[in-house]
Design a protein around this motif. Structure first.
Motif: not given
Length: 338
Positions: A74-76, A273-274, A327-329
């Motif tokens: 169940n993810t986006k 997420g991470t 992700c550090g953007l």
């Protein structure tokens, strides 16, 4: 006590079950082999011998299993089998397509022309593609020059906004000629350094005049400039609100950690997420928006062709708790000034 007849039937039943499982596995493997063969044709992949093909098949099979397992959750966002499907994640992290951004530890502070803008006064949705300020998706191939593609995307955007003309500019000119600073062609570089080169060079020529070759080449001096910039600025670090101010006004170069397996096979939706913050890939922020479920996102342009992501584009969650951004953007954004 179990009768001998019942015992025999149990053994026969077990044998039939095992045979069925083995047959199913063989059928599954045969289907996967066929899938791998079709994938090889689609992406023009050729292996040197049967041993390498067998090794790559096992990696391919493992990646397909990971993708299908992830998509069952169940993810986006979702993943898909793409051009990286026969690479392990370690190999992907080491490929030139995923290595090309070389951030420096210290830099000279710059101004930030959008500092005094109010976030509340900004539009809720921005997509520079709809304003004609984004060229079609390009593909850097195995050359680690994402820095050039990121810088060019930001420059193409500001040139369009300033002159009204969208011009596809040459990444290859940067790869071949921007070699007297920290930029090293296919071995990596930094977007700010690319902007500096364009200023000193008096501009950049067109893609058609200096086509992309995906390898380091000899600089073709005297190329006619098609567009130039006057300067560049860094967005305040670790500040998504500041990044939003900049992106609301022009496409912006950003760097991300693109080594995660989900980034590797991203296909659509809003990435949540991470993920890591070891910046290794330069892309361009070309907008932002809000999904129907309220999830805020950044709209980004990648340089891995149209078979990756949303036809080459990516959406990542915006305004997360980590100030560095997804992700550090938000760690190293910059933009050119016309």
């Amino acid at each position: 006590m179990v009768s001998s007849k019942a015992f025999l039937l149990a053994i026969l039943g077990c044998a039939c079950l095992c045979s069925s499982i083995l047959a199913a596995r063989e059928l599954s493997d045969a289907a996967m082999v066929e899938r791998h063969e079709k994938w090889m044709v689609e992406y023009g992949r050729v292996y040197k011998d049967t041993a390498e093909k067998a090794q790559r098949f096992e990696v391919f099979k493992d990646n397909v299993a990971f993708i299908e397992s992830f998509n069952a959750g169940n993810t986006k966002f979702w993943l898909a089998v793409n051009q990286f499907a026969d690479l392990t994640n370690d190999e992907f992290r080491a490929t030139k397509a995923n290595k090309g951004f070389k951030p420096i530890s210290t830099s000279v502070p710059t101004g930030f022309k959008y500092e005094n803008l109010s976030v509340n006064a900004l539009p809720t949705t921005v997509d520079w593609r709809t304003k004609g300020a984004v060229t079609p998706i390009k593909n850097q191939g195995q050359c680690g020059c994402c820095w050039a593609f990121s810088a060019v995307a930001a420059m193409e955007g500001i040139v369009k906004l300033s002159t009204g003309s969208l011009i596809s500019l040459s990444e290859q000119e940067l790869v071949d000629c921007d070699t007297h600073s920290m930029d090293e062609g296919c071995e990596g570089g930094w977007m700010d350094s690319a902007f500096e080169f364009v200023i000193k060079n008096g501009g950049l020529t067109t893609e058609s005049n200096y086509p992309y070759k995906a390898v380091d080449g000899k600089c073709k001096g005297g190329s006619k400039s098609a567009a130039t910039i006057k300067g560049h600025e860094d967005v305040p670090v670790n500040n998504e609100a500041a990044l939003m101010k900049a992106v609301a006004n022009q496409p912006v170069s950003v760097a991300v950690d693109a080594g995660d397996r989900t980034f590797m096979f991203y296909s659509g939706g809003v990435m949540t997420g991470t993920c890591g913050t070891e910046l290794d890939h330069g892309i361009a922020a070309i907008g932002y928006g809000v999904e129907s479920d309220g999830t805020k996102y950044w709209l980004l342009k990648n340089s891995w062709g149209t078979t990756w992501g949303e036809k080459g584009f990516l959406r990542m969650e915006k305004d997360i708790s980590d100030k560095r951004g997804m992700c550090g953007l938000a760690m190293k954004p910059s933009y050119p000034i016309e």
